[in-house]
Motif scaffolding. Structure first.
Motif, PDB file in Angstrom:
ATOM      1  N   ASP A  45      52.085  36.001 -17.819  1.00 25.01           N
ATOM      2  CA  ASP A  45      53.001  36.585 -18.808  1.00 25.01           C
ATOM      3  C   ASP A  45      52.236  36.806 -20.101  1.00 25.01           C
ATOM      4  OD1 ASP A  45      55.309  36.801 -17.355  1.00 25.01           O
ATOM      5  OD2 ASP A  45      56.142  34.859 -17.941  1.00 25.01           O
ATOM      6  N   ARG A  79      58.655  43.964 -27.365  1.00 21.29           N
ATOM      7  CA  ARG A  79      58.784  43.657 -25.933  1.00 21.29           C
ATOM      8  C   ARG A  79      60.243  43.427 -25.551  1.00 21.29           C
ATOM      9  NH1 ARG A  79      54.498  40.040 -26.905  1.00 21.29           N
ATOM     10  NH2 ARG A  79      55.939  38.356 -26.417  1.00 21.29           N
ATOM     11  N   ARG A 137      67.755  40.212 -15.031  1.00 22.17           N
ATOM     12  CA  ARG A 137      66.330  39.850 -14.937  1.00 22.17           C
ATOM     13  C   ARG A 137      66.051  39.251 -13.554  1.00 22.17           C
ATOM     14  NH1 ARG A 137      63.910  35.535 -19.028  1.00 22.17           N
ATOM     15  NH2 ARG A 137      64.686  36.916 -20.635  1.00 22.17           N
ATOM     16  N   ALA A 169      52.240  33.480 -12.131  1.00 20.12           N
ATOM     17  CA  ALA A 169      52.596  34.907 -12.145  1.00 20.12           C
ATOM     18  C   ALA A 169      54.012  35.088 -11.603  1.00 20.12           C
ATOM     19  CB  ALA A 169      51.601  35.704 -11.310  1.00 20.12           C
ATOM     20  N   ALA A 170      54.909  35.576 -12.492  1.00 20.04           N
ATOM     21  CA  ALA A 170      56.329  35.668 -12.136  1.00 20.04           C
ATOM     22  C   ALA A 170      56.570  36.549 -10.921  1.00 20.04           C
ATOM     23  CB  ALA A 170      57.107  36.218 -13.319  1.00 20.04           C
ATOM     24  N   VAL A 171      55.816  37.634 -10.836  1.00 20.33           N
ATOM     25  CA  VAL A 171      56.101  38.590  -9.765  1.00 20.33           C
ATOM     26  C   VAL A 171      54.856  38.826  -8.898  1.00 20.33           C
ATOM     27  CG1 VAL A 171      58.191  39.763 -10.549  1.00 20.33           C
ATOM     28  CG2 VAL A 171      56.030  40.305 -11.639  1.00 20.33           C
ATOM     29  N   TYR A 207      49.578  44.962 -24.403  1.00 20.19           N
ATOM     30  CA  TYR A 207      50.341  45.865 -25.280  1.00 20.19           C
ATOM     31  C   TYR A 207      49.727  46.004 -26.675  1.00 20.19           C
ATOM     32  CZ  TYR A 207      54.017  45.424 -21.765  1.00 20.19           C
ATOM     33  OH  TYR A 207      54.718  45.457 -20.598  1.00 20.19           O
ATOM     34  N   TRP A 246      49.835  40.738  -5.127  1.00 20.55           N
ATOM     35  CA  TRP A 246      48.597  40.092  -5.575  1.00 20.55           C
ATOM     36  C   TRP A 246      48.157  38.940  -4.659  1.00 20.55           C
ATOM     37  CZ3 TRP A 246      48.721  39.430 -11.667  1.00 20.55           C
ATOM     38  CH2 TRP A 246      48.679  40.696 -12.250  1.00 20.55           C
ATOM     39  N   ARG A 284      67.487  29.082 -22.948  1.00 14.64           N
ATOM     40  CA  ARG A 284      66.108  29.137 -23.449  1.00 14.64           C
ATOM     41  C   ARG A 284      65.811  30.404 -24.231  1.00 14.64           C
ATOM     42  NH1 ARG A 284      61.536  30.103 -19.076  1.00 14.64           N
ATOM     43  NH2 ARG A 284      62.567  32.116 -19.226  1.00 14.64           N
ATOM     44  N   HIS A 315      51.188  40.179 -22.171  1.00  9.07           N
ATOM     45  CA  HIS A 315      51.493  40.550 -23.551  1.00  9.07           C
ATOM     46  C   HIS A 315      50.255  41.134 -24.247  1.00  9.07           C
ATOM     47  CE1 HIS A 315      54.908  37.329 -23.378  1.00  9.07           C
ATOM     48  NE2 HIS A 315      55.136  38.385 -22.622  1.00  9.07           N
ATOM     49  N   GLN A 344      63.758  40.553  -9.586  1.00  2.96           N
ATOM     50  CA  GLN A 344      62.735  39.811  -8.838  1.00  2.96           C
ATOM     51  C   GLN A 344      63.209  39.591  -7.401  1.00  2.96           C
ATOM     52  OE1 GLN A 344      62.392  36.213 -11.185  1.00  2.96           O
ATOM     53  NE2 GLN A 344      61.235  37.269 -12.771  1.00  2.96           N
ATOM     54  N   LYS A 353      58.381  27.372 -13.273  1.00  2.00           N
ATOM     55  CA  LYS A 353      56.995  27.442 -12.783  1.00  2.00           C
ATOM     56  C   LYS A 353      55.986  27.155 -13.886  1.00  2.00           C
ATOM     57  CE  LYS A 353      56.833  32.351 -12.712  1.00  2.00           C
ATOM     58  NZ  LYS A 353      57.318  32.251 -14.037  1.00  2.00           N
ATOM     59  N   SER A 406      62.654  33.801 -12.477  1.00  2.00           N
ATOM     60  CA  SER A 406      62.731  33.484 -13.898  1.00  2.00           C
ATOM     61  C   SER A 406      63.548  32.196 -14.072  1.00  2.00           C
ATOM     62  CB  SER A 406      63.412  34.652 -14.616  1.00  2.00           C
ATOM     63  OG  SER A 406      63.402  34.425 -15.983  1.00  2.00           O
ATOM     64  N   GLY A 407      63.068  31.299 -14.912  1.00  2.00           N
ATOM     65  CA  GLY A 407      63.790  30.053 -15.173  1.00  2.00           C
ATOM     66  C   GLY A 407      63.617  28.992 -14.102  1.00  2.00           C
ATOM     67  N   TRP A 435      50.261  46.430 -14.584  1.00  2.00           N
ATOM     68  CA  TRP A 435      49.720  45.483 -13.600  1.00  2.00           C
ATOM     69  C   TRP A 435      48.194  45.612 -13.405  1.00  2.00           C
ATOM     70  CZ3 TRP A 435      54.160  45.583  -9.370  1.00  2.00           C
ATOM     71  CH2 TRP A 435      55.136  44.654  -9.734  1.00  2.00           C
TER      72      TRP A 435
HETATM   73  C1  LIG Z   1      52.131  40.154 -11.286  1.00  2.00           C
HETATM   74  C2  LIG Z   1      52.667  39.331 -12.416  1.00  2.00           C
HETATM   75  O1  LIG Z   1      53.453  38.437 -12.178  1.00  2.00           O
HETATM   76  S1  LIG Z   1      52.143  39.656 -14.016  1.00  2.00           S
HETATM   77  C3  LIG Z   1      53.207  38.729 -15.065  1.00  2.00           C
HETATM   78  C4  LIG Z   1      54.539  39.414 -15.268  1.00  2.00           C
HETATM   79  N1  LIG Z   1      54.421  40.577 -16.112  1.00  2.00           N
HETATM   80  C5  LIG Z   1      54.713  41.813 -15.669  1.00  2.00           C
HETATM   81  O2  LIG Z   1      55.112  42.053 -14.548  1.00  2.00           O
HETATM   82  C6  LIG Z   1      54.543  42.904 -16.679  1.00  2.00           C
HETATM   83  C7  LIG Z   1      55.834  43.556 -17.006  1.00  2.00           C
HETATM   84  N2  LIG Z   1      56.646  42.751 -17.895  1.00  2.00           N
HETATM   85  C8  LIG Z   1      56.450  42.714 -19.215  1.00  2.00           C
HETATM   86  O3  LIG Z   1      55.551  43.354 -19.714  1.00  2.00           O
HETATM   87  C9  LIG Z   1      57.324  41.878 -20.102  1.00  2.00           C
HETATM   88  O4  LIG Z   1      57.945  40.898 -19.318  1.00  2.00           O
HETATM   89  C10 LIG Z   1      58.410  42.688 -20.822  1.00  2.00           C
HETATM   90  C11 LIG Z   1      57.748  43.604 -21.818  1.00  2.00           C
HETATM   91  C12 LIG Z   1      59.244  43.516 -19.875  1.00  2.00           C
HETATM   92  C13 LIG Z   1      59.345  41.740 -21.555  1.00  2.00           C
HETATM   93  O5  LIG Z   1      58.590  40.920 -22.428  1.00  2.00           O
HETATM   94  P1  LIG Z   1      59.191  39.582 -23.093  1.00  2.00           P
HETATM   95  O6  LIG Z   1      60.518  39.901 -23.659  1.00  2.00           O
HETATM   96  O7  LIG Z   1      58.142  39.037 -24.001  1.00  2.00           O
HETATM   97  O8  LIG Z   1      59.465  38.622 -21.891  1.00  2.00           O
HETATM   98  P2  LIG Z   1      58.428  37.809 -20.994  1.00  2.00           P
HETATM   99  O9  LIG Z   1      57.185  38.582 -20.760  1.00  2.00           O
HETATM  100  O10 LIG Z   1      58.268  36.475 -21.560  1.00  2.00           O
HETATM  101  O11 LIG Z   1      59.233  37.809 -19.642  1.00  2.00           O
HETATM  102  C14 LIG Z   1      60.562  37.322 -19.578  1.00  2.00           C
HETATM  103  C15 LIG Z   1      60.863  36.865 -18.196  1.00  2.00           C
HETATM  104  O12 LIG Z   1      60.818  37.976 -17.289  1.00  2.00           O
HETATM  105  C16 LIG Z   1      59.902  37.743 -16.271  1.00  2.00           C
HETATM  106  N3  LIG Z   1      59.209  38.999 -15.917  1.00  2.00           N
HETATM  107  C17 LIG Z   1      58.114  39.509 -16.484  1.00  2.00           C
HETATM  108  N4  LIG Z   1      57.780  40.626 -15.862  1.00  2.00           N
HETATM  109  C18 LIG Z   1      58.657  40.836 -14.889  1.00  2.00           C
HETATM  110  C19 LIG Z   1      58.793  41.836 -13.907  1.00  2.00           C
HETATM  111  N5  LIG Z   1      57.906  42.817 -13.783  1.00  2.00           N
HETATM  112  N6  LIG Z   1      59.823  41.726 -13.046  1.00  2.00           N
HETATM  113  C20 LIG Z   1      60.698  40.728 -13.124  1.00  2.00           C
HETATM  114  N7  LIG Z   1      60.589  39.727 -14.029  1.00  2.00           N
HETATM  115  C21 LIG Z   1      59.579  39.792 -14.914  1.00  2.00           C
HETATM  116  C22 LIG Z   1      58.939  36.749 -16.886  1.00  2.00           C
HETATM  117  O13 LIG Z   1      58.259  36.011 -15.917  1.00  2.00           O
HETATM  118  C23 LIG Z   1      59.820  35.875 -17.727  1.00  2.00           C
HETATM  119  O14 LIG Z   1      60.517  34.916 -16.931  1.00  2.00           O
HETATM  120  P3  LIG Z   1      60.176  33.339 -16.922  1.00  2.00           P
HETATM  121  O15 LIG Z   1      59.349  33.026 -18.108  1.00  2.00           O
HETATM  122  O16 LIG Z   1      61.484  32.692 -16.909  1.00  2.00           O
HETATM  123  O17 LIG Z   1      59.451  33.200 -15.645  1.00  2.00           O
END
Ligand SMILES: CC(=O)SCCNC(=O)CCNC(=O)[C@H](O)C(C)(C)COP(=O)(O)OP(=O)(O)OC[C@H]1O[C@@H](n2cnc3c(N)ncnc32)[C@H](O)[C@@H]1OP(=O)(O)O
Length: 540
Positions: A366, A400, A491, A448-450, A373, A456, A480, A370, A495, A348, A344-345, A422
């Motif tokens: 990301d 969220r 957070r 994709a953050a994770v 949901y 994947w 930010r 969203h 990861q 990317k 995160s941050g 996922w």
């Molecule tokens: C495989 C993938 O990478 S899919 C993309 C990531 N999404 C997921 O894993 C789904 C689970 N996460 C979520 O649904 C959402 O992040 C929520 C509901 C938990 C929070 O939503 P929001 O408050 O809107 O935050 P947002 O989705 O923008 O995520 C905030 C930060 O957490 C990170 N993040 C999202 N999911 C995860 C996760 N599963 N583990 C760790 N970090 C995560 C995001 O990448 C983002 O960081 P960055 O923009 O600096 O890279």
């Protein structure tokens, strides 16, 4: 010799692909008719200057070559008299080098073309006495004009040429020794030159690397030690080598009573002085500090240091292919999918946008996350069931931020959430890639953050990882997203660490510096990617 180094290296580089061993034998006469034998040569000041110049010239002329100046035949008289029986010849049996020589090159000046056969024969025999080589070792006379330079050198001979160099029984040197380069080799070669009995090398271990630039790209300790061992074993096999991990800046240098000398560079001189203060506190005699000049890096850019440094070498790796892509024959060849991930941050998304501007289709996971949901979807109901209705906004949409507070920092709860969402996000991603294929797109970048945590990698052709130090990531996230430092850390801890991500990456990028620096990395990565895609197409 100094004048001849550049032309010798230039012509040698035309023949050598990997390793160039340098054997020094001043005054070696291959043309006298008598078969020459290797003899000990004394360590003189001029020899250390020569080693320095050789590596420095090599960095400009043939940086791709692994050069090693061999010192088996260099020994001080005092060392030879240290009690042990010393053979007359430095090579009682031929030395086995880590890469057996395939050709021997000489700068011996040919005075009469008719002599050439005798000289090459004599050289082959001489080399075979010194090193284990193939029996039919070919020999090559380099650069005939060297003769003229040799004459010029004779006239310009410096005064101190034969000034002897003080040597010591036990010498210590320390460093990270990441991606062993010319400056390391100079330091190590001179340490070997100065040591008569033992060379102690302290190698920075994990605790010492945390603050280094691009620490994630530093080679593992075991690999650095293996490279050092191979280098030193070739350079001076008679030395007792001790390679030890350094967990603090001093290591055993402040407690070992047998040490006499420490070899430092301009940059680490203060460290040498600090070692001596600690030795005095420990009632040990201070070490002689032998300082070497740092080599200049002919290719350094404006933003890089002037000296050859591992951190500049590491920054040049950004954007390049660090490990070849794994087998992706289960994927359609196009569009070529880049899985872009990073903490995160780490920036990317900004890199994904730059790649989009260069022609890639950007898939923001990301954002797709969203979408799942949306009220009424299968995931919506499952999430409510799992996390309760206190995560709902007044209009019944999922809050969220509230959900994030429940899951970030709690691995179990996060797992429960990702287990639901996922598979849904993956479906949306696959649909987007199919659509890009139908539109004839060449490259997709899946932001994709994770990606790695989700496993994947089988959906992508290559994994690209963006990294920045954790403190910087925390600053960016708090600024930010308006969250607290604790939330940002929670957070990040949800990861994988950058080091773990880098181990799975094909390409690594960093947004630590100015935007132009990132942009250059992205352009480089994109250009190299285009070459790879083209090569794949030619193969298919
Ligand atoms: C495989 C993938 O990478 S899919 C993309 C990531 N999404 C997921 O894993 C789904 C689970 N996460 C979520 O649904 C959402 O992040 C929520 C509901 C938990 C929070 O939503 P929001 O408050 O809107 O935050 P947002 O989705 O923008 O995520 C905030 C930060 O957490 C990170 N993040 C999202 N999911 C995860 C996760 N599963 N583990 C760790 N970090 C995560 C995001 O990448 C983002 O960081 P960055 O923009 O600096 O890279």
């Amino acid at each position: 010799l100094p004048l001849r180094i550049a032309p010798v290296l230039t012509s040698a580089a035309q023949l050598v692909e990997r390793t160039l061993y340098v054997h020094l034998h001043p005054g070696l006469n291959l043309g006298s008719g008598n078969q020459p034998r290797s003899v000990f040569i004394p360590p003189v000041v001029d020899l250390s200057t020569l080693i320095n110049r050789l590596y420095s010239n090599a960095a400009d002329i043939c940086a791709h070559l692994d050069i090693k100046v061999l010192l088996t035949n260099v020994r001080s008289l005092s060392a030879a008299c240290n009690g042990a029986a010393v053979p007359n010849c430095p090579f009682p049996t031929p030395q086995c080098l880590s890469h057996s020589p395939e050709v021997v090159l000489t700068d011996f000046p040919l005075q009469d073309p008719g002599q050439s056969h005798q000289i090459t024969q004599s050289l082959q025999k001489y080399t075979g006495q010194c090193y284990v080589c193939s029996p039919s070792l070919p020999s090559v006379l380099l650069y005939p004009e060297l003769m003229k330079l040799q004459e010029k050198e004779e006239q310009e001979k410096p005064e101190n040429q034969a000034e002897s160099l003080e040597t010591y029984s036990d010498v210590v040197v320390g460093g990270t020794f990441d991606r062993l380069h010319g400056a390391h080799k100079t330091l190590l070669n001179i340490s070997c030159l100065l040591s008569n009995r033992r060379c102690l090398i302290g190698v920075c271990d994990e605790a010492m690397l945390k603050k280094k630039v691009l620490t994630e790209l530093i080679e593992p300790y075991s690999l650095r030690v293996q490279r050092l061992h191979e280098f030193l074993q070739d350079v001076k096999p008679s030395l007792q080598l001790e390679i030890v991990p350094l967990d603090d800046p001093f290591g055993v240098s402040i407690v070992d009573p047998l040490l006499q000398c420490i070899v430092v560079s301009e940059e680490t001189r203060l460290g040498g002085e600090a070692v001596n203060r600690r030795r005095i506190e420990n009632d040990l005699p201070p070490l002689v500090i032998h300082e070497i000049q740092l080599l200049k890096d002919a290719y350094h850019t404006e933003s890089e240091e002037e000296k050859i440094s591992s951190s500049s070498l590491r920054s040049r790796l950004l954007g390049t292919l660090l490990t070849p892509p794994k087998d992706t024959s289960h994927l359609p060849p196009l569009p070529y999918v880049i899985g872009l991930t990073g903490g995160s941050g780490s920036g990317k998304s900004s890199i994904a946008k730059q790649l989009e501007a260069l022609g890639a289709v950007r898939i923001d996971c990301d954002k797709l996350g969203h979408e799942v949901y949306e009220p009424g979807t299968a995931a919506y109901h499952k999430v409510l069931e799992e996390f309760g209705s206190d995560i709902l906004n007044e209009d019944k949409t999922i809050n969220r931020r509230a959900l994030g507070r429940k899951v970030f920092g709690n691995q179990e709860r996060l797992k429960a959430l990702t287990h639901i969402v996922w598979p849904e996000i993956a479906l949306l991603v696959k649909n987007t890639i199919s659509q890009a294929r139908q539109e004839g797109k060449q490259v997709c970048v899946m932001d994709a953050a994770v990606l790695l945590e989700a496993g994947w990698t089988n959906m992508v052709h290559e994994v690209w990882v963006t990294i920045i130090p954790e403190e910087e990531a925390v600053l960016r996230i708090t600024e930010r997203d308006g969250v607290t430092t604790e939330d940002a850390l929670r957070r990040l801890q949800s990861q994988w660490s950058s080091a773990k991500q880098v181990r799975r990456a094909n390409v690594v990028l960093s947004t630590l510096w100015e935007p132009e620096v990132t942009h250059k990395q992205v352009l480089k990565a994109w250009r190299l990617l285009q070459d790879r895609i083209q090569q794949r197409q030619v193969k298919q």
